[in-house]
Motif scaffolding. Structure first.
Motif, PDB file in Angstrom:
ATOM      1  N   VAL A 184       0.715  -1.081   0.110  1.00 17.15           N
ATOM      2  CA  VAL A 184      -0.074  -0.021  -0.004  1.00 17.15           C
ATOM      3  C   VAL A 184       0.781   1.355  -0.079  1.00 17.15           C
ATOM      4  O   VAL A 184       1.547   1.331   0.897  1.00 17.15           O
ATOM      5  CB  VAL A 184      -0.999   0.081   1.109  1.00 17.15           C
ATOM      6  CG1 VAL A 184      -1.740   1.132   1.172  1.00 17.15           C
ATOM      7  CG2 VAL A 184      -1.730  -1.329   1.224  1.00 17.15           C
ATOM      8  N   ILE A 185       0.722   2.100  -0.941  1.00 18.83           N
ATOM      9  CA  ILE A 185       1.617   3.306  -1.204  1.00 18.83           C
ATOM     10  C   ILE A 185       0.704   4.627  -1.090  1.00 18.83           C
ATOM     11  O   ILE A 185      -0.424   4.534  -1.828  1.00 18.83           O
ATOM     12  CB  ILE A 185       2.338   3.266  -2.290  1.00 18.83           C
ATOM     13  CG1 ILE A 185       3.130   2.126  -2.509  1.00 18.83           C
ATOM     14  CG2 ILE A 185       3.122   4.641  -2.736  1.00 18.83           C
ATOM     15  CD1 ILE A 185       3.633   1.614  -3.759  1.00 18.83           C
ATOM     16  N   THR A 186       1.142   5.406  -0.202  1.00 22.67           N
ATOM     17  CA  THR A 186       0.490   6.761   0.041  1.00 22.67           C
ATOM     18  C   THR A 186       1.009   7.799  -1.216  1.00 22.67           C
ATOM     19  O   THR A 186       2.083   7.808  -0.988  1.00 22.67           O
ATOM     20  CB  THR A 186       0.672   7.311   1.344  1.00 22.67           C
ATOM     21  OG1 THR A 186       0.058   6.263   2.237  1.00 22.67           O
ATOM     22  CG2 THR A 186      -0.069   8.786   1.615  1.00 22.67           C
ATOM     23  N   GLU A 187       0.112   8.481  -1.635  1.00 22.66           N
ATOM     24  CA  GLU A 187       0.633   9.483  -2.678  1.00 22.66           C
ATOM     25  C   GLU A 187      -0.017  10.905  -2.490  1.00 22.66           C
ATOM     26  O   GLU A 187       0.304  11.678  -3.038  1.00 22.66           O
ATOM     27  CB  GLU A 187      -0.189   8.914  -4.344  1.00 22.66           C
ATOM     28  CG  GLU A 187       0.696   7.746  -4.558  1.00 22.66           C
ATOM     29  CD  GLU A 187       0.041   7.478  -5.929  1.00 22.66           C
ATOM     30  OE1 GLU A 187      -1.234   7.418  -6.393  1.00 22.66           O
ATOM     31  OE2 GLU A 187       0.704   6.510  -6.872  1.00 22.66           O
ATOM     32  N   SER A 188      -1.021  10.969  -1.464  1.00 23.35           N
ATOM     33  CA  SER A 188      -1.454  12.194  -0.879  1.00 23.35           C
ATOM     34  C   SER A 188      -1.914  12.184   0.288  1.00 23.35           C
ATOM     35  O   SER A 188      -2.557  11.062   0.837  1.00 23.35           O
ATOM     36  CB  SER A 188      -2.521  12.550  -1.927  1.00 23.35           C
ATOM     37  OG  SER A 188      -3.277  13.867  -1.564  1.00 23.35           O
TER      38      SER A 188
ATOM     39  N   ARG B 265       3.315  -2.993   3.825  1.00 27.32           N
ATOM     40  CA  ARG B 265       3.117  -4.357   3.145  1.00 27.32           C
ATOM     41  C   ARG B 265       2.301  -5.300   4.246  1.00 27.32           C
ATOM     42  O   ARG B 265       2.623  -5.329   5.401  1.00 27.32           O
ATOM     43  CB  ARG B 265       4.303  -4.944   2.961  1.00 27.32           C
ATOM     44  CG  ARG B 265       4.348  -6.064   1.969  1.00 27.32           C
ATOM     45  CD  ARG B 265       5.642  -6.639   0.960  1.00 27.32           C
ATOM     46  NE  ARG B 265       6.051  -5.934   0.622  1.00 27.32           N
ATOM     47  CZ  ARG B 265       5.677  -5.658  -0.877  1.00 27.32           C
ATOM     48  NH1 ARG B 265       4.815  -6.568  -1.159  1.00 27.32           N
ATOM     49  NH2 ARG B 265       6.472  -4.959  -1.502  1.00 27.32           N
ATOM     50  N   TYR B 266       1.139  -5.987   3.570  1.00 29.13           N
ATOM     51  CA  TYR B 266       0.569  -6.681   4.196  1.00 29.13           C
ATOM     52  C   TYR B 266       0.438  -8.090   3.856  1.00 29.13           C
ATOM     53  O   TYR B 266       0.389  -8.146   2.592  1.00 29.13           O
ATOM     54  CB  TYR B 266      -0.882  -6.251   4.575  1.00 29.13           C
ATOM     55  CG  TYR B 266      -1.078  -4.731   5.237  1.00 29.13           C
ATOM     56  CD1 TYR B 266      -0.780  -4.835   6.734  1.00 29.13           C
ATOM     57  CD2 TYR B 266      -1.123  -3.830   4.540  1.00 29.13           C
ATOM     58  CE1 TYR B 266      -0.688  -3.500   7.307  1.00 29.13           C
ATOM     59  CE2 TYR B 266      -1.397  -2.598   4.914  1.00 29.13           C
ATOM     60  CZ  TYR B 266      -0.844  -2.186   6.602  1.00 29.13           C
ATOM     61  OH  TYR B 266      -1.197  -1.046   7.400  1.00 29.13           O
TER      62      TYR B 266
ATOM     63  N   ARG C 262      -2.186   4.126  -3.918  1.00 32.81           N
ATOM     64  CA  ARG C 262      -2.498   2.927  -4.789  1.00 32.81           C
ATOM     65  C   ARG C 262      -1.963   1.645  -3.978  1.00 32.81           C
ATOM     66  O   ARG C 262      -1.296   1.968  -3.069  1.00 32.81           O
ATOM     67  CB  ARG C 262      -1.622   3.355  -6.052  1.00 32.81           C
ATOM     68  CG  ARG C 262      -0.237   3.364  -6.010  1.00 32.81           C
ATOM     69  CD  ARG C 262       0.428   3.720  -7.233  1.00 32.81           C
ATOM     70  NE  ARG C 262       2.002   4.224  -7.186  1.00 32.81           N
ATOM     71  CZ  ARG C 262       2.916   3.350  -6.946  1.00 32.81           C
ATOM     72  NH1 ARG C 262       2.846   2.084  -7.033  1.00 32.81           N
ATOM     73  NH2 ARG C 262       4.114   3.812  -6.710  1.00 32.81           N
ATOM     74  N   TRP C 263      -2.296   0.519  -4.806  1.00 35.88           N
ATOM     75  CA  TRP C 263      -1.648  -0.518  -3.962  1.00 35.88           C
ATOM     76  C   TRP C 263      -1.529  -1.549  -5.117  1.00 35.88           C
ATOM     77  O   TRP C 263      -1.972  -1.580  -6.262  1.00 35.88           O
ATOM     78  CB  TRP C 263      -2.812  -1.424  -3.158  1.00 35.88           C
ATOM     79  CG  TRP C 263      -4.190  -1.593  -3.865  1.00 35.88           C
ATOM     80  CD1 TRP C 263      -5.241  -0.818  -3.769  1.00 35.88           C
ATOM     81  CD2 TRP C 263      -4.551  -2.723  -4.476  1.00 35.88           C
ATOM     82  NE1 TRP C 263      -6.215  -1.345  -4.326  1.00 35.88           N
ATOM     83  CE2 TRP C 263      -5.879  -2.617  -4.824  1.00 35.88           C
ATOM     84  CE3 TRP C 263      -3.912  -3.919  -4.711  1.00 35.88           C
ATOM     85  CZ2 TRP C 263      -6.649  -3.662  -5.592  1.00 35.88           C
ATOM     86  CZ3 TRP C 263      -4.599  -4.846  -5.241  1.00 35.88           C
ATOM     87  CH2 TRP C 263      -5.884  -4.937  -5.775  1.00 35.88           C
TER      88      TRP C 263
END
Length: 128
Positions: free
Chosen positions: A42-46, A54-55, A121-122
Motif C-alpha cells: 500500500v503506497i500513499t500518494e497524497s 506491506r501486508y 495505490r496498491w
C-alpha cells in the motif's frame, strides 16, 4: 471459458451433494480462482499517512481477511478479479478498489473517508 467455469461449479456442488438450485437457496460459496495468500503493498500518494505498508492478506471463497489483527478488512474479490473492500483501524476507514489478475498480480487505488484525507495505490502478488 464461462461454460467451463459453470461446469466446474456444478461438479463441485454435485460432489457436495447439492443441486445448483439447492446451492442457490443455501447461498453456498464456491471457491474463487483468486483464493489464497497475497502480499499487498500500500503506497500513499497524497496526505499525511505513512508512506508505505506491506501486508499479508488471505482470500477464501472471495472474502478477504487479515490475520494480523491490528485492523480489519471487509471486502470481496469477484470471480472476474474485481476488488472492493474497506480497511478499518479504529475510526479511520480506507475504501479500496482495483483488480487481481490471473497472472498472480493485481493493482488498484485507495482513499480514506474524512481525516486525515489520504489516498494512494496498491499492488498485489500471490504468495505460495
Amino acid at each position: 471459458m464461462k461454460a467451463l467455469t459453470l461446469a466446474a461449479a456444478f461438479l463441485i456442488l454435485a460432489a457436495g451433494g447439492l443441486s445448483p438450485a439447492d446451492a442457490a437457496r443455501k447461498k453456498v460459496q464456491i471457491p474463487n480462482r483468486y483464493d489464497g495468500n497475497w502480499s499487498i503493498e500500500v503506497i500513499t500518494e497524497s496526505g499525511i499517512c505513512d508512506r508505505a505498508y506491506r501486508y499479508g492478506v488471505r482470500i477464501e471463497r472471495g472474502q478477504a481477511s487479515y490475520p494480523g489483527g491490528d485492523f480489519s478488512i471487509s471486502g470481496r474479490v469477484a470471480s472476474n478479479g474485481a476488488v472492493r473492500a474497506a480497511i478499518s483501524n479504529g475510526s479511520a476507514t480506507a475504501n479500496v478498489v482495483g483488480r487481481l489478475g490471473r497472472q498472480g498480480t493485481g493493482a488498484g487505488t485507495w482513499s480514506t473517508d474524512g481525516a486525515p484525507g489520504c489516498s494512494g495505490r496498491w499492488n498485489a502478488e500471490r504468495r505460495g
